[in-house]
Design a protein around this motif. Structure first.
Motif, short mmCIF file in Angstrom:
data_model
loop_
_atom_site.label_atom_id
_atom_site.label_comp_id
_atom_site.label_asym_id
_atom_site.label_seq_id
_atom_site.Cartn_x
_atom_site.Cartn_y
_atom_site.Cartn_z
N VAL A 52 -36.61 99.51 48.14
CA VAL A 52 -36.11 98.68 47.04
C VAL A 52 -36.05 99.50 45.75
CG1 VAL A 52 -36.53 96.61 45.69
CG2 VAL A 52 -37.02 96.60 48.12
N ILE A 53 -37.06 100.34 45.54
CA ILE A 53 -37.07 101.15 44.32
C ILE A 53 -35.88 102.12 44.32
CG2 ILE A 53 -38.36 102.95 43.09
CD1 ILE A 53 -40.93 101.51 43.99
N VAL A 54 -35.61 102.73 45.48
CA VAL A 54 -34.48 103.64 45.58
C VAL A 54 -33.17 102.90 45.30
CG1 VAL A 54 -33.11 105.01 47.20
CG2 VAL A 54 -35.59 105.30 47.11
N CYS A 55 -33.04 101.70 45.88
CA CYS A 55 -31.83 100.90 45.65
C CYS A 55 -31.64 100.61 44.17
CB CYS A 55 -31.90 99.58 46.41
SG CYS A 55 -31.64 99.75 48.16
N LEU A 114 -33.00 102.22 41.48
CA LEU A 114 -32.75 103.41 40.66
C LEU A 114 -31.38 104.00 40.95
CD1 LEU A 114 -36.22 105.21 40.74
CD2 LEU A 114 -35.21 103.86 38.90
N GLY A 115 -30.97 103.94 42.23
CA GLY A 115 -29.72 104.58 42.60
C GLY A 115 -28.52 103.66 42.62
N ALA A 116 -28.68 102.43 42.10
CA ALA A 116 -27.60 101.45 42.20
C ALA A 116 -26.29 102.02 41.66
CB ALA A 116 -27.98 100.17 41.46
N GLN A 174 -32.42 95.96 40.36
CA GLN A 174 -32.90 96.44 39.06
C GLN A 174 -33.60 95.32 38.29
OE1 GLN A 174 -29.42 98.05 37.17
NE2 GLN A 174 -29.67 100.05 38.16
N VAL A 175 -32.93 94.16 38.27
CA VAL A 175 -33.51 93.02 37.55
C VAL A 175 -34.84 92.63 38.18
CG1 VAL A 175 -33.23 90.58 37.05
CG2 VAL A 175 -31.28 92.10 36.85
N SER A 176 -34.84 92.45 39.52
CA SER A 176 -36.05 91.98 40.18
C SER A 176 -37.22 92.93 39.98
CB SER A 176 -35.79 91.80 41.68
OG SER A 176 -34.95 90.71 41.87
N LEU A 177 -36.94 94.24 40.14
CA LEU A 177 -38.03 95.20 40.00
C LEU A 177 -38.53 95.28 38.57
CD1 LEU A 177 -37.53 98.34 42.21
CD2 LEU A 177 -39.17 96.49 42.39
#
Lengths: 336, 273
Positions: B17-20, B22-24, B69-72
């Motif tokens: 999820v973090i990769v998704c 940051l890399g969106a 991004q929002v959720s994290l």
């Protein structure tokens, strides 16, 4: 039957429920727990009151944004006066608390009815949904936890624990949407949303959606409880004596786990009314939760306050009942 | 065995999820807001649109990525605030005792009595929708368990030799709390924070779903579900994938928190449960 020191006559029904253990002490316990709720409730009222007294957009301005042209200064002043909004904050707070002490929750800005009349018809649907969700949770969760604990480390155990942690991580309104899609739209077995006081069909989908996370919690609690009891000395003794396994589970384990499970169950019922707001909104269920969401949107502050008070009160009362039942069932807990 | 499994799976999902998030900007094939191809709305998943398109022809996959991004952000920042409040109140209450302890205890009980979603909803109503409001609303409403755990750990640490030694060595109260007590309660606080990230992500989704969180067109998993509800029959994928994203995220942080708790608790490590 001893009537204790205070000489309060004790109803037979009370003894049926609580046994003959010093009823007057139990009465005092209940009374004390009831009184303890008052400061908590007062602070809740205070917090909600303070939060909404700093709301930038008042109800009057939300009236205007809905296109009803109340820009006229006279009209606004009149409305402000009608709802007592022109008075200083402390006076308004005092008025509200004074009303509350007389079981008066104020007047709804939106419908201009007493708030209680707005809330009252919503109570039963909310309670019904909470109880139905709990029924589902108990029906699935308790046997699941039991079966898992009887064979720790097995495939069933691992599977159950995966189901449990998934259930606790599941966004319940998404699960509700999926249920709606499968059982209402695709299969057409059940109505997708709405409320019908006479039929249970409308109740099934929201109850399952709401019941998933308490179900997962119950499965975990039951499993942990059963594992604890299975390792207890009296179970080992019984097993050594040659008590058959089904009988062991039935009369030694199940009874001892019951208290823990019932406590979890009770506490969950208490918090379900607050948790239900999204599910109620999703399924257009006419309960306290959807009333709260709608009233927040319309800035109908008296109704918001009333709904929050009802939700908190439900939580506190159920908690107290669980404590009392706990004390009545388990003689090891001191009632002082 | 189970212990490692929890940790590894949890960590994997959380990292995913973090990769998704940051890399969106690099991964997402389309703009999540501006690319609205009305001619291709409600298209089922395909090579061009791995998760299909929504009612306005926007790519669901891109929107799910940006939603991360929002959720994290909400999960991490609000939990940071909660942990800070809970630890500060809990440690000071346990350390000083007396009327301060009573006050903090009372406040914690009140916070536990108001369901945090209801409380957050009320705060959102006051602050208005948007990311900053969400951070405040969720950061102020979920500290009671952290506070309780910090308090009880402090109570048991207070009478131990090394703290007593620091007291007799003439350390100031704040110094003792910071250097003697805080490092020793960091473990449980961290576990609570990790588990709390999951509930914050759920709460953000719920608030956005109710229309008081992140406002469209900015994508959030919660408000994507609001839109998808209307076209459930025509475009179920628009509802399935954002929800799945919430589920995976929350599951990841819950497993991670569980695994960390097992690791920290020596009692759990020996017992085979």
């Amino acid at each position: 039957m001893k009537a204790g020191g205070t000489g309060v006559p004790v109803a037979p029904a009370f003894n049926l429920v609580f046994g003959e253990r010093q009823p007057s002490r139990m009465m005092r316990f209940i009374l004390r727990r009831t009184l303890q709720m008052i400061p908590t409730l007062l602070v809740v009222v205070l917090i909600i009151f303070v939060i909404f007294s700093v709301v930038p957009g008042s109800f009057i301005s939300s009236l205007m944004s809905e296109g009803r042209n109340a820009t006229n200064a006279d009209v606004m002043a009149h409305l402000n006066q009608q709802f007592g909004l022109d008075k200083p904050l402390l006076v308004r707070l005092w008025d509200y608390l004074w009303g509350l002490a007389h079981f008066d929750l104020g007047i709804s800005y939106r419908t201009r009815e007493p708030v209680w009349n707005v809330i009252e018809p919503r109570l039963w649907p909310s309670i019904k949904l909470a109880l139905a969700a709990m029924f589902f949770a108990a029906l699935v969760g308790i046997p699941l936890g039991f079966v898992a604990a009887l064979k720790p480390g097995s495939v069933i155990d691992t599977g159950t624990m995966m189901v449990a942690i998934s259930g606790l991580s599941l966004p319940e309104f998404w699960f509700g949407l999926l249920l709606m899609y499968v059982f209402a739209l695709q299969l057409g077995w059940l109505p997708s949303f709405g409320y019908n006081a006479d039929s249970f069909q409308h109740l099934i989908l929201p109850a399952i959606a709401l019941g998933v996370s308490p179900m997962a919690l119950l499965a975990r609690t039951t499993r942990a409880g059963v594992l604890d009891v299975m390792n207890a000395d009296f179970v080992r003794t019984a097993r050594a004596k040659g008590v058959s396994e089904p009988r062991l589970v039935r009369s030694h384990v199940a009874r001892n786990v019951l208290v823990l499970v019932l406590t979890t169950l009770g506490l969950q019922v208490g918090s379900l009314m607050g948790q239900a707001i999204v599910i109620e909104k999703l399924f257009s269920w006419p309960g306290i939760g959807s009333l709260l969401v709608d009233s927040v949107a319309a800035r109908d502050i008296p109704v918001v306050q009333g709904a929050v008070i009802v939700i908190v009160l439900w939580f506190l009362v159920i908690n107290m009942l669980v404590d009392v039942a706990y004390a009545a069932v388990d003689p090891r807990i001191k009632v002082t | 065995m189970r212990l490692r499994f929890n940790l590894v799976l949890g960590l994997t999902l959380a990292l995913l999820v973090i990769v998704c998030a940051l890399g969106a900007g690099w991964i997402a094939p389309y703009d999540p807001v501006l690319h609205a191809d009305l001619m291709n709305s409600e298209m089922p998943p395909s090579w061009e649109h791995p998760m299909g398109t929504d009612g306005q022809g926007r790519d669901v996959f891109s929107r799910v990525l940006y939603g991360a991004q929002v959720s994290l952000t909400v999960g991490l920042v609000s939990q940071l605030i909660n942990s800070f409040i809970g630890t500060a109140l809990g440690v000071s209450a346990g350390y000083f005792g007396g009327w301060w302890d009573d006050l903090v205890n009372g406040l914690t009980n009140v916070m536990l009595a108001i369901p945090s979603l209801v409380f957050a909803l009320a705060i959102m109503a006051v602050l208005g929708p948007g990311l900053p409001s969400l951070l405040i609303a969720l950061g102020l409403t979920n500290w009671s368990w952290t506070c309780r755990i910090a308090r009880s750990s402090t109570l048991s640490l207070k009478n131990q030799g090394f703290v007593q030694a620091a007291v007799s060595a003439g350390f100031g109260d704040f110094n003792i709390m910071r250097t003697q007590i805080l490092p020793n309660i960091l473990g449980p606080v961290l576990v609570m924070a990790t588990l709390g990230i999951g509930s914050a992500v759920l709460a953000e989704a719920a608030l956005s779903f109710l229309g008081v969180g992140i406002r469209p067109p900015q994508p959030s998993w919660g408000n994507m579900l609001t839109d998808a509800r209307e076209l459930l029959r025509a475009a179920p994928w628009a509802a399935i994938y954002p929800g799945l994203a919430i589920f995976i995220t929350v599951l990841g942080f819950n497993l991670l928190g569980d695994g960390m708790r097992d690791l920290l608790d020596p009692h759990m490590r020996t017992r085979k449960v």
